[in-house]
Design a protein around this motif. Structure first.
Motif, PDB file in Angstrom:
ATOM      1  N   TYR A 100      21.000  16.904   0.816  1.00  0.00           N
ATOM      2  CA  TYR A 100      21.209  15.947  -0.568  1.00  0.00           C
ATOM      3  C   TYR A 100      21.265  17.397  -0.738  1.00  0.00           C
ATOM      4  O   TYR A 100      22.067  18.098  -2.212  1.00  0.00           O
ATOM      5  CB  TYR A 100      20.057  15.766  -1.249  1.00  0.00           C
ATOM      6  CG  TYR A 100      19.673  14.239  -0.331  1.00  0.00           C
ATOM      7  CD1 TYR A 100      20.909  13.253  -0.664  1.00  0.00           C
ATOM      8  CD2 TYR A 100      18.711  14.131   0.581  1.00  0.00           C
ATOM      9  CE1 TYR A 100      21.128  11.615  -0.469  1.00  0.00           C
ATOM     10  CE2 TYR A 100      18.403  12.487   0.781  1.00  0.00           C
ATOM     11  CZ  TYR A 100      19.580  11.463   0.292  1.00  0.00           C
ATOM     12  OH  TYR A 100      19.078  10.863   0.908  1.00  0.00           O
ATOM     13  N   VAL A 101      20.519  18.211  -0.445  1.00  0.00           N
ATOM     14  CA  VAL A 101      20.269  20.036  -0.620  1.00  0.00           C
ATOM     15  C   VAL A 101      22.262  20.326  -0.730  1.00  0.00           C
ATOM     16  O   VAL A 101      22.779  21.221  -1.693  1.00  0.00           O
ATOM     17  CB  VAL A 101      19.500  20.880  -0.872  1.00  0.00           C
ATOM     18  CG1 VAL A 101      20.034  22.355  -0.676  1.00  0.00           C
ATOM     19  CG2 VAL A 101      18.499  20.716  -0.470  1.00  0.00           C
ATOM     20  N   LYS A 102      23.166  20.270  -0.402  1.00  0.00           N
ATOM     21  CA  LYS A 102      24.439  20.601   0.426  1.00  0.00           C
ATOM     22  C   LYS A 102      25.019  20.098  -0.697  1.00  0.00           C
ATOM     23  O   LYS A 102      26.050  21.311  -0.985  1.00  0.00           O
ATOM     24  CB  LYS A 102      24.614  19.935   1.655  1.00  0.00           C
ATOM     25  CG  LYS A 102      26.282  20.762   2.218  1.00  0.00           C
ATOM     26  CD  LYS A 102      26.523  20.136   3.081  1.00  0.00           C
ATOM     27  CE  LYS A 102      27.272  20.691   3.620  1.00  0.00           C
ATOM     28  NZ  LYS A 102      28.330  19.967   5.146  1.00  0.00           N
ATOM     29  N   ARG A 103      24.700  19.166  -1.658  1.00  0.00           N
ATOM     30  CA  ARG A 103      25.594  18.877  -2.559  1.00  0.00           C
ATOM     31  C   ARG A 103      25.394  20.171  -3.494  1.00  0.00           C
ATOM     32  O   ARG A 103      26.840  20.288  -4.805  1.00  0.00           O
ATOM     33  CB  ARG A 103      25.363  17.464  -2.924  1.00  0.00           C
ATOM     34  CG  ARG A 103      25.035  16.737  -2.694  1.00  0.00           C
ATOM     35  CD  ARG A 103      25.340  15.324  -3.203  1.00  0.00           C
ATOM     36  NE  ARG A 103      26.133  14.864  -4.404  1.00  0.00           N
ATOM     37  CZ  ARG A 103      25.403  13.987  -5.334  1.00  0.00           C
ATOM     38  NH1 ARG A 103      23.807  13.967  -5.320  1.00  0.00           N
ATOM     39  NH2 ARG A 103      26.026  14.098  -6.866  1.00  0.00           N
TER      40      ARG A 103
ATOM     41  N   PRO B 286      22.892  27.240 -16.561  1.00  0.00           N
ATOM     42  CA  PRO B 286      21.370  27.454 -15.660  1.00  0.00           C
ATOM     43  C   PRO B 286      22.192  27.979 -13.982  1.00  0.00           C
ATOM     44  O   PRO B 286      23.937  27.368 -14.440  1.00  0.00           O
ATOM     45  CB  PRO B 286      21.243  25.903 -15.346  1.00  0.00           C
ATOM     46  CG  PRO B 286      21.309  25.532 -16.557  1.00  0.00           C
ATOM     47  CD  PRO B 286      22.401  26.273 -17.138  1.00  0.00           C
ATOM     48  N   GLN B 287      21.554  28.204 -13.535  1.00  0.00           N
ATOM     49  CA  GLN B 287      22.015  29.119 -12.440  1.00  0.00           C
ATOM     50  C   GLN B 287      21.794  28.247 -11.229  1.00  0.00           C
ATOM     51  O   GLN B 287      22.412  27.899 -10.223  1.00  0.00           O
ATOM     52  CB  GLN B 287      21.927  30.501 -11.830  1.00  0.00           C
ATOM     53  CG  GLN B 287      22.572  31.154 -13.680  1.00  0.00           C
ATOM     54  CD  GLN B 287      23.702  31.146 -13.679  1.00  0.00           C
ATOM     55  OE1 GLN B 287      24.659  31.808 -12.414  1.00  0.00           O
ATOM     56  NE2 GLN B 287      24.515  31.291 -14.511  1.00  0.00           N
ATOM     57  N   PHE B 288      20.077  28.267 -11.089  1.00  0.00           N
ATOM     58  CA  PHE B 288      19.601  27.980  -9.742  1.00  0.00           C
ATOM     59  C   PHE B 288      18.483  26.896 -10.279  1.00  0.00           C
ATOM     60  O   PHE B 288      17.769  27.222 -11.279  1.00  0.00           O
ATOM     61  CB  PHE B 288      19.760  27.806  -8.602  1.00  0.00           C
ATOM     62  CG  PHE B 288      18.665  29.781  -8.922  1.00  0.00           C
ATOM     63  CD1 PHE B 288      17.143  29.849  -9.143  1.00  0.00           C
ATOM     64  CD2 PHE B 288      19.161  30.836  -9.259  1.00  0.00           C
ATOM     65  CE1 PHE B 288      15.874  31.057  -9.772  1.00  0.00           C
ATOM     66  CE2 PHE B 288      18.430  32.192  -9.989  1.00  0.00           C
ATOM     67  CZ  PHE B 288      16.654  32.428 -10.079  1.00  0.00           C
TER      68      PHE B 288
ATOM     69  N   GLY C 271      17.283  12.649  -5.911  1.00  0.00           N
ATOM     70  CA  GLY C 271      17.233  12.815  -7.593  1.00  0.00           C
ATOM     71  C   GLY C 271      17.332  14.023  -7.641  1.00  0.00           C
ATOM     72  O   GLY C 271      18.274  14.634  -8.986  1.00  0.00           O
ATOM     73  N   VAL C 272      16.639  15.010  -7.673  1.00  0.00           N
ATOM     74  CA  VAL C 272      16.957  16.354  -7.888  1.00  0.00           C
ATOM     75  C   VAL C 272      18.018  17.300  -7.404  1.00  0.00           C
ATOM     76  O   VAL C 272      18.454  17.734  -8.465  1.00  0.00           O
ATOM     77  CB  VAL C 272      15.770  17.908  -7.023  1.00  0.00           C
ATOM     78  CG1 VAL C 272      15.525  18.033  -7.388  1.00  0.00           C
ATOM     79  CG2 VAL C 272      14.035  17.544  -7.415  1.00  0.00           C
ATOM     80  N   ALA C 273      18.440  16.820  -6.432  1.00  0.00           N
ATOM     81  CA  ALA C 273      20.068  17.460  -6.386  1.00  0.00           C
ATOM     82  C   ALA C 273      20.934  16.876  -7.210  1.00  0.00           C
ATOM     83  O   ALA C 273      22.192  17.968  -7.394  1.00  0.00           O
ATOM     84  CB  ALA C 273      20.747  17.242  -4.735  1.00  0.00           C
TER      85      ALA C 273
ATOM     86  N   LEU D 186      20.413  23.848  -6.317  1.00  0.00           N
ATOM     87  CA  LEU D 186      18.839  23.741  -5.673  1.00  0.00           C
ATOM     88  C   LEU D 186      18.594  25.239  -4.042  1.00  0.00           C
ATOM     89  O   LEU D 186      18.851  24.481  -3.284  1.00  0.00           O
ATOM     90  CB  LEU D 186      18.526  22.257  -5.209  1.00  0.00           C
ATOM     91  CG  LEU D 186      17.250  21.992  -4.874  1.00  0.00           C
ATOM     92  CD1 LEU D 186      16.463  22.294  -5.463  1.00  0.00           C
ATOM     93  CD2 LEU D 186      17.154  20.651  -4.126  1.00  0.00           C
ATOM     94  N   ILE D 187      17.529  25.793  -4.328  1.00  0.00           N
ATOM     95  CA  ILE D 187      17.761  27.014  -3.625  1.00  0.00           C
ATOM     96  C   ILE D 187      16.697  27.105  -2.547  1.00  0.00           C
ATOM     97  O   ILE D 187      16.643  27.683  -2.896  1.00  0.00           O
ATOM     98  CB  ILE D 187      18.461  28.346  -4.011  1.00  0.00           C
ATOM     99  CG1 ILE D 187      17.190  28.647  -4.992  1.00  0.00           C
ATOM    100  CG2 ILE D 187      19.904  27.872  -5.020  1.00  0.00           C
ATOM    101  CD1 ILE D 187      17.466  30.285  -5.692  1.00  0.00           C
TER     102      ILE D 187
END
Length: 344
Positions: free
Chosen positions: A28-31, A102-104, A125-127, A137-138
């Motif tokens: 999910y983070v990868k997205r 927004p950046q991250f 959901g966060v992603a 999402l870092i």
């Protein structure tokens, strides 16, 4: 040597569950990865390189928030893949009010027991929220807190950083009487006022499953509708017209949030009939016998954000917002007054 501790596990903290959660959430983070990301999740800090092309004097803008007691609805419905969108929305919708992009984003999940699949669902959901906001999402943190909260419960909060050129920060002091206030529609209750909502409906599994003809769906599905993320619409808007102020309508409703973007001596005059109130708010007011003044001082009433522009820019502003996928309409105008908000 692989990390594990039977003693810590016996105390209620399973570190191996944490590792599994990270593995499950990576997809999910990868997205959310953007060009500025310099590190993957798992390190001690998230690295992000700002692209300052075309920005003469960069100013960082930060915002932090949580989802509040809306999470109780997710617990009862055992649905955890949307509250992350709410968390992102509550942060990024705040920082765009000054014109920042927004950046991250970083999240923080505290749970009674780390169930990897549930944690991964939350992060999905966060992603999704980050994708909608165009930010990465870092990093984040998942903390297992046995004894502090029930095993099946959690809390979710987040933090976002954006950037804006100092010369382009939206300055509410430039507003004047006669300027027009535009409403950008909300998707529902968003993430505020849920303590009152839960009291009104005596929220439980049975009541959440009730279907309301006015809503066209169950109460639970309506209440869990994610908060709209307005980043793309606002970025498109400020690229097309001169935006004089923006308000994110959160807890405190109209009466608390709109005055935050007004200079001394000006008030927003809003015709009650102009407000396109969503059905859920009529249901809340009727069920709880809540006075209209309290409704407008607690909920967004169908207005997720307000923006103020010159009267000559109204058509172009609404067109830009709609082109970005949101719905908007004229809400009122600014007048000389010290009242802050006048609903008549």
């Amino acid at each position: 040597m692989k990390s594990f501790s039977d003693s810590y596990k016996d105390a209620g903290v399973d570190v191996t569950a944490g590792y599994k959660s990270v593995e499950l959430m990576k997809q999910y983070v990868k997205r959310t990865m953007t060009n500025g990301v310099l590190s993957g999740i798992g390190g001690f800090g998230g690295l992000f390189e700002l692209d300052l092309t075309g920005i003469e004097k960069p100013v960082l803008v930060s915002g932090t928030d949580g989802v509040g007691t809306k999470i109780k609805i997710a617990f009862l419905l055992d649905k955890h893949d949307t509250v992350g969108i709410d968390c992102v929305a509550m942060c990024v919708n705040d920082i765009i009010c000054c014109g920042a992009k927004p950046q991250f984003f970083l999240d923080y999940i505290a749970c009674g027991k780390n169930i990897p699949e549930k944690i991964a669902s939350i992060v999905s959901g966060v992603a999704e929220g980050c994708v909608q906001a165009g930010c990465a999402l870092i990093g984040g943190e998942t903390a297992e807190h046995p004894g502090l909260m029930p095993e099946d419960e959690y809390d979710l909060a987040g933090f976002s950083v954006g950037v804006v050129d100092k010369n382009k920060i939206i300055d509410p002091e430039k507003q004047k009487s006669g300027d027009v206030m535009i409403a950008i529609k909300s998707s529902g209750v968003h993430s505020n006022g849920f303590s009152l909502v839960r009291k009104v409906f005596t929220v439980n599994e049975q009541n959440l499953a009730r279907h309301y003809s006015e809503l066209g769906k169950t109460l639970g599905d309506t209440l869990l509708t994610p908060t709209r993320i307005y980043v793309k619409a606002v970025m498109e808007l400020i690229s097309k017209v001169n935006v004089k102020s923006i308000s994110h309508i959160t807890g405190g409703g109209f009466y608390e949030n709109i005055p935050r973007s007004l200079p001394t001596g000006l008030s927003a005059k809003i015709e009650r009939n102009a407000v396109q109130v969503l059905p859920i708010f009529d249901v809340i007011a009727k069920t709880g016998n809540i006075p209209e003044r309290d409704m407008f001082n607690t909920f967004n009433m169908g207005v997720g954000m307000t923006v103020v522009v010159d009267k000559n820019d109204v058509d172009a502003a609404i067109a830009a917002i709609k082109a970005a996928g949101e719905d908007a309409y004229v809400l009122g105008e600014l007048v000389e007054s010290e009242e802050g908000v006048i609903i008549c």
